[in-house]
Design an enzyme around this catalytic site. Structure first.
Site, short mmCIF file in Angstrom:
data_model
loop_
_atom_site.label_atom_id
_atom_site.label_comp_id
_atom_site.label_asym_id
_atom_site.label_seq_id
_atom_site.Cartn_x
_atom_site.Cartn_y
_atom_site.Cartn_z
N GLY A 27 0.82 -1.20 0.00
CA GLY A 27 0.00 0.00 0.00
C GLY A 27 0.85 1.24 0.00
O GLY A 27 2.01 1.23 -0.42
N CYS A 28 0.29 2.34 0.46
CA CYS A 28 1.01 3.60 0.49
C CYS A 28 2.30 3.46 1.29
O CYS A 28 2.28 2.97 2.42
CB CYS A 28 0.13 4.69 1.10
SG CYS A 28 0.96 6.28 1.26
N PHE A 29 3.41 3.91 0.72
CA PHE A 29 4.69 3.71 1.40
C PHE A 29 4.85 4.57 2.64
O PHE A 29 5.72 4.31 3.47
CB PHE A 29 5.89 3.89 0.47
CG PHE A 29 5.87 5.06 -0.47
CD1 PHE A 29 5.18 6.24 -0.21
CD2 PHE A 29 6.59 4.99 -1.67
CE1 PHE A 29 5.20 7.31 -1.09
CE2 PHE A 29 6.62 6.06 -2.56
CZ PHE A 29 5.91 7.22 -2.27
#
Length: 225
Positions: free
Chosen positions: A47-49
């Protein structure tokens, strides 16, 4: 950030986060990577880092955790291009760790327990697209074998209600993301996306792995590169 748009979609369109698997402490891996001396590197996407980086920055034994891209070509390793979902890249985090303090298998356990939901295909929470896929980018054949065996182990044990979507993608280069993405969770603690979607992952780490949790994160701004 697509994540913020995803949050707005959650609030305005009624997307149900409950569709996700609940975080849980998964079993320890049966196999591990040998400690051959010196630092080792792991690359995980989930997902979003911002959130994945934030989690591993709080793990004792981690020397650095850098947000970036993996899975595609060097010329497309930019945020604007990766967000098109057409580059092959995933938002990923490169983790340098001291195997005398924490092992690759333990990092995998944290990754599957606290850092993301491995059952979501090409998405994570409100973020959708192949760039948000659950993926492991092994540094060598041994890491690839350990990661693949662990996914099979968790699947056979029925740890999750749904099938694990995590892929193991060897032979891919990691590219560091833009400076404004680094240490984002620490620099923006009141950002709504961080509050609702990412900070709970750090709380999961603290609850599931108290012996490996450290309150002060290791920041990119405090390291070289």
């Amino acid at each position: 950030m697509a994540g913020l748009l995803g949050l707005l979609g959650t609030l305005l369109l009624g997307y149900a986060p409950s569709a996700a698997e609940e975080p849980r402490l998964v079993p320890t891996a049966l196999h591990d990577v040998a400690d051959t001396g010196g630092m080792q590197t792991a690359v995980f996407a989930g997902g979003c880092f911002w959130g994945v980086q934030g989690v591993f920055q709080h793990v004792d034994g981690v020397v650095s955790a850098i947000s970036g891209y993996a899975g595609g070509a060097p010329e497309t390793a930019t945020y604007e291009l990766v967000e098109t979902s057409r580059t092959g890249h995933a938002e990923a985090v490169q983790i340098v760790f001291d195997p005398k303090k924490i092992s690759y298998a333990k990092l995998l356990q944290i990754y599957f327990s606290a850092a993301h939901d491995p059952t979501q295909l090409n998405r994570q929470g409100p973020d959708r697209g192949t760039q948000y896929r659950s993926a492991i980018f092994p540094a060598n054949n041994e890491q690839a074998s350990v990661a693949s065996d662990y996914i099979e182990q968790l699947g056979t044990a029925g740890v999750f209600k749904k099938q694990i979507a995590t892929t193991v993608e060897p032979g891919k280069t990691f590219y560091k993301a833009e400076a404004y993405h680094q240490d984002f969770m620490t620099r923006n603690p009141e950002n709504p996306y961080i509050v609702f979607h990412e900070q709970p992952k750090v709380e999961n780490l603290k609850g599931f792995f108290p012996d490996y949790y450290r309150a002060e994160p290791v920041l990119v701004s405090g390291n070289q590169g």
